[in-house]
Design an enzyme around this catalytic site. Structure first.
Site, mmCIF file in Angstrom:
data_model
loop_
_atom_site.group_PDB
_atom_site.id
_atom_site.type_symbol
_atom_site.label_atom_id
_atom_site.label_comp_id
_atom_site.label_asym_id
_atom_site.label_seq_id
_atom_site.Cartn_x
_atom_site.Cartn_y
_atom_site.Cartn_z
ATOM 1 N N ASN A 1 -3.133 2.238 -10.232
ATOM 2 C CA ASN A 1 -3.800 1.522 -9.247
ATOM 3 C C ASN A 1 -3.538 0.080 -9.477
ATOM 4 O O ASN A 1 -3.352 -0.492 -10.509
ATOM 5 C CB ASN A 1 -5.258 2.059 -8.592
ATOM 6 N N LYS A 2 -3.982 -0.684 -8.332
ATOM 7 C CA LYS A 2 -3.890 -2.146 -8.610
ATOM 8 C C LYS A 2 -4.430 -2.800 -10.035
ATOM 9 O O LYS A 2 -5.441 -2.172 -10.277
ATOM 10 C CB LYS A 2 -4.616 -2.619 -7.431
ATOM 11 N N GLN B 1 -5.556 -9.017 -2.305
ATOM 12 C CA GLN B 1 -5.522 -7.865 -1.106
ATOM 13 C C GLN B 1 -7.205 -7.403 -0.676
ATOM 14 O O GLN B 1 -7.265 -7.206 0.371
ATOM 15 C CB GLN B 1 -4.972 -6.595 -1.469
ATOM 16 N N ASP C 1 -1.548 4.532 -6.482
ATOM 17 C CA ASP C 1 -0.025 4.194 -6.035
ATOM 18 C C ASP C 1 0.704 5.621 -6.756
ATOM 19 O O ASP C 1 1.683 5.800 -6.165
ATOM 20 C CB ASP C 1 0.400 3.162 -6.609
ATOM 21 N N ARG D 1 10.225 -1.088 -4.833
ATOM 22 C CA ARG D 1 8.981 -1.339 -5.450
ATOM 23 C C ARG D 1 8.906 -0.151 -6.566
ATOM 24 O O ARG D 1 9.276 1.037 -5.942
ATOM 25 C CB ARG D 1 7.900 -1.474 -4.746
ATOM 26 N N GLY E 1 0.972 -1.207 0.092
ATOM 27 C CA GLY E 1 -0.040 0.080 0.144
ATOM 28 C C GLY E 1 0.975 1.219 -0.053
ATOM 29 O O GLY E 1 1.875 1.428 0.927
ATOM 30 N N ALA E 2 0.428 2.270 -0.864
ATOM 31 C CA ALA E 2 1.540 3.203 -1.138
ATOM 32 C C ALA E 2 1.979 4.153 0.078
ATOM 33 O O ALA E 2 3.154 4.154 0.368
ATOM 34 C CB ALA E 2 0.835 4.246 -2.238
#
Ligand code: MRU
Length: 361
Positions: A251-252, A200, A241, A90, A50-51
């Protein structure tokens, strides 16, 4: 809030502790970080994710590196190595780079490196908590307006991945308006995308909504379009993110498809973010945001708890089948109804962002 934990905290010995999010929802395991390499590994292995939480963990990683440097008498190059190792942990969440730059700036100004690193990392954490609380304050009226239109019938919110407290420190980004709405007695129901490959949504969002007593239903990732076509979603809120100057949102993986379905069904699609997730250095999200590619085994295996109570990976395809594992996708600004930030809601555009954050001109 009905939980009494944060996602990262410090001990009296000034070690750092985090929840091993790979074990949730089955076990609540705490991991101690004593060196910067521990912090780096926690980020890479997605023990934390998570950012905002990645940023906070990297900040404490710098503190741990400074401590190691002093205690073990390392050369200054040790700190440079720590920064570059953490920077490479990351690639997509810009909060990582934001937090490391902030730690570097604090050290550049400091006489006492250790105290400066400690204070700055703690400040990053405290600021994230307040920022997320404020995202809730500004997002709440969206939920209140829908509840009023529906005469108090449950507001159905769809979300993807985990942009809850587990991705931050407390409150979360998308969950902050939800928790504040529930606290005010508004009926909310959340559709939780499972979020393959690492699940998640199933593992983390469902866990924290359960802990906070929020009604929710888990759905497989492909269900959102169907729910939207049948009037079962009032609002989509996702995290991010990295969001660019023109309002493109990384995002994801799978977020873009939800945005397309929301557009086609005239359903508001909001992105909740702290300003630390804005990357004002870039415009075109599709071309400029680095998209993480992870191990193919995350796609080929699903980890879960067997009926015998054992947590184990299960192969779901022929062993030799190759898999691609793109961690994130980019939703173009045109599909985003608005950005919910700590200073209010704005259009997903440069003009909108600058109206709330003129300092980024
Ligand atoms: O790969 P992850 O679990 O780190 O991805 C997390 C997300 O995509 C979240 O939606 C985002 O970081 C926002 S967290 C408040």
């Amino acid at each position: 809030m009905s939980t009494n934990f944060r996602t990262i905290w410090t001990t009296p010995e000034r070690d750092i502790e985090v929840i091993d999010q790979r074990q949730l929802p089955h076990e609540f395991v705490v991991v101690k970080l004593k060196t910067y390499k521990d912090a780096d590994l926690a980020i890479r292995s997605m023990t934390v994710r998570g950012a905002p939480l990645i940023g906070a963990t990297a900040a404490y990683g710098v503190f741990l590196a400074v401590r190691e440097l002093i205690e073990k008498g390392h050369e200054g190059a040790f700190l440079d190595e720590a920064f570059s190792t953490l920077r490479a942990s990351r690639p997509t969440a810009v909060n990582l780079f934001w937090a490391l730059d902030r730690m570097q700036a604090a050290l550049d100004e400091a006489d006492d490196f250790l105290e400066a690193a400690w204070n700055e990392a703690n400040l990053i954490v405290e600021q994230d908590i307040e920022t997320c609380r404020l995202i809730g304050v500004h997002g709440l009226p969206l939920i209140e307006a829908i509840a009023a239109q529906k005469n108090g019938a449950p507001v159905n919110i769809l979300t993807h991945c985990n942009a809850g407290m587990l991705g931050c420190i407390e409150w979360g980004t998308i969950t902050s308006p939800i928790y504040q709405a529930v606290q005010k007695g508004i009926e909310v129901h959340v559709w939780v995308d499972e979020t393959r490959p690492r699940n998640q949504g199933a593992n983390l969002t469902a866990y924290e909504l359960t802990k906070h007593g929020v009604k929710h239903t888990l759905v497989v990732d492909n269900t959102g379009g169907h729910l939207m076509q049948h009037g079962m979603v009032d609002l989509v809120i996702v995290g991010t993110d990295r969001t660019t100057r023109q309002g493109d949102v990384a995002n994801k993986i799978g977020t873009y498809l939800k945005a397309l379905a929301a557009k086609d069904n005239n359903i508001p699609f909001y992105v909740a973010l702290p300003s630390t997730t804005l990357d004002m250095e870039i415009n075109d999200g599709l071309r400029e945001i680095p998209i993480e590619e992870r191990d193919e085994n995350e796609v080929k295996y699903v980890i879960g708890k067997s009926k015998a109570g054992k947590i184990e990976p299960v192969l779901i395809c022929p062993e030799t089948t190759p898999a691609a594992n793109y961690g994130f996708d980019v939703t173009p600004a045109r599909l985003v109804s608005g950005l919910i930030t700590e200073r209010g809601i704005c259009e997903a555009s440069e003009k909108g962002i600058l109206s709330l954050f003129p300092e980024f001109k």
